[in-house]
Design an enzyme around this catalytic site. Structure first.
Site, mmCIF file in Angstrom:
data_model
loop_
_atom_site.group_PDB
_atom_site.id
_atom_site.type_symbol
_atom_site.label_atom_id
_atom_site.label_comp_id
_atom_site.label_asym_id
_atom_site.label_seq_id
_atom_site.Cartn_x
_atom_site.Cartn_y
_atom_site.Cartn_z
ATOM 1 N N TRP A 184 0.880 -1.003 -0.070
ATOM 2 C CA TRP A 184 -0.080 -0.197 -0.065
ATOM 3 C C TRP A 184 0.937 1.115 -0.029
ATOM 4 O O TRP A 184 1.923 1.125 0.864
ATOM 5 C CB TRP A 184 -0.883 0.037 1.397
ATOM 6 N N ASP A 242 -0.237 -4.974 9.707
ATOM 7 C CA ASP A 242 -1.428 -4.121 9.343
ATOM 8 C C ASP A 242 -2.387 -4.830 9.008
ATOM 9 O O ASP A 242 -2.402 -5.916 8.228
ATOM 10 C CB ASP A 242 -0.863 -3.517 8.339
ATOM 11 N N LYS A 270 -12.994 -0.696 6.210
ATOM 12 C CA LYS A 270 -13.884 -1.325 5.005
ATOM 13 C C LYS A 270 -14.969 -2.680 5.719
ATOM 14 O O LYS A 270 -15.915 -2.860 5.432
ATOM 15 C CB LYS A 270 -12.904 -2.567 4.426
#
Ligand code: PMP
Length: 398
Positions: A132, A213, A248
């Site tokens: 990311w 993460d 999300k």
């Protein structure tokens, strides 16, 4: 000369910039596969029923909005720990983990990075190649040099485990290693549990500091299953960091609901770590906002709402899996010049499609289909109305 006359224009964020271009596109059939957001079959960001019910409870309570403690909503923080480690875990019972609410997953990474800079000022940070994009930017902004470790093997559409282990071994002792706990962004390719064990062994040997993460828990196999790597690290006894995001999994992107958990050797040590983390937070934003974490905490801590949330998250996961399957089937049926079966094996919201930058440009210019120039597409933005057009277009640009 004005104060700002020499200020240069900073580059646009590539993904948010893509959104702007998409919004400005007037073609009615346009499709946005760029940004990492889950859309329902109807093409909308869903408001989960569990969230709606929790918000109703909260609104009816007419609770005052005083300042939260620096570490946020306590019942939310403890619910996050249960989600990561399991309610019966040794880590929770021993109290050697501390958790603070954070401003989304990004905020969790940010306070973690700032705290680590105080703890290990000379450390090197390593992120997966690719990762990311904000991982690099965040840790560089905290003052760390950031390197890549090998991760994605494009030829095999899998993990280059040997390369990864070799790179991890070559980093200086006590480097900070950022790892995607599940649903790797952007590739959709995760480590198997055996591969995680091999990685863990090297991290222990080198005394590296793992920073897991977890932004997509529940999108690969299930809420419990997707935290397998987190539990593996918990069982190892080594210290580590975890940043959680609920953007999300609760479809609460704009509420900025996240958390940072730090696992230490003992409750006493964890208490001292928390006192330092609080200093970092205090000088960043003082204390976090109330709404999002209160709602998520209510859902997680109320058995009926928790069950409803798990069901709704399961439906999101299954819809994405269906889209993956349909995409593979349609591309094969339409005579795509390449085997796309790997798309069905990838996990989470993204697929590294293997499309080149030129092909992505053609998708946008000729077909109003927007994807990231690396070829990353968000499978969670496909639906039964747009998938045909998307697979038609992909076959034509190949
Ligand atoms: N980590 C990863 C791997 C992500 O993909 C994202 C979101 N795109 C985040 C962290 C940040 O999450 P949030 O939106 O909650 O800040």
């Amino acid at each position: 000369m004005s104060l700002f006359s020499a200020v240069e224009m900073a580059p646009r964020d590539p993904i948010l910039g893509l959104n702007e271009a998409f919004n400005a596109d007037t073609r009615p059939h346009k499709v946005n596969l760029g940004v990492g957001v889950y859309y329902s079959e109807a093409g909308r960001i869903p408001l989960l029923k569990a969230v709606e019910l929790a918000e109703k409870t909260r609104a009816e309570a007419h609770a005052p909005r005083g300042y939260l403690p620096i570490e946020g909503v306590g019942t939310y923080d403890s619910a996050v720990q249960k989600l990561l480690f399991g309610a019966d875990s040794e880590i929770i019972k021993s109290g050697r983990c501390v958790t603070s609410q954070a401003i989304g997953g990004t905020g969790a990474l940010k306070i973690g990075a700032d705290y680590l800079k105080r703890l290990l000022p000379d450390a090197v940070v390593a992120i997966s190649d690719p990762s990311w994009q904000n991982h690099r930017a965040l840790f560089e902004a905290a003052g760390f040099p950031v390197q890549n470790y090998r991760y994605y093997d494009a030829a095999r559409q899998g993990v280059d485990l040997e390369g990864m282990l070799e790179d991890l071994r070559q980093l200086p002792r006590q480097s900070i290693i950022v790892l995607h706990a599940c649903c790797h962004n952007p590739t959709g390719v995760d480590l198997s549990i055996e591969q995680w064990q091999a990685v863990l062994k090297v991290l222990q040997e080198c005394e590296h500091v793992p920073f897991l993460d977890i932004a997509y828990q529940g999108f690969a196999e299930g809420i419990y299953e997707d935290a397998a790597a987190v539990r593996l690290f918990a069982d190892s006894g080594m210290p580590f960091f975890v940043s959680s995001s609920f953007s999300k999994s609760f479809s609460l992107y704009g509420e900025r609901v996240g958390a940072l958990s730090i696992v230490a050797d003992s409750a006493e040590e964890a208490g001292r770590v928390m006192s330092q983390l609080k200093l970092v937070i205090r000088t960043n934003y003082s204390n976090p906002p109330t709404h999002g974490a209160t709602v998520v905490g209510l859902v997680l801590n109320t058995p009926e709402l928790n069950a409803l949330w798990q069901k709704e998250l399961g439906e999101m996961r299954e819809r994405i899996q269906l889209m993956r399957k349909l995409m593979v089937e349609q591309l094969a049926a339409k005579g795509a010049k390449r085997d796309f079966s790997f798309v069905a094996e990838q996990r989470g919201m993204f697929s590294y499609s293997g499309l080149t930058k030129e092909q992505v440009d053609r998708l946008r210019d000729e077909f109003a289909i927007y994807a990231v120039s690396s070829g990353r597409i968000c499978v969670a933005a496909l639906n039964l109305n747009n998938i045909d057009a998307v697979t038609d277009a992909i076959v034509q640009v190949l």
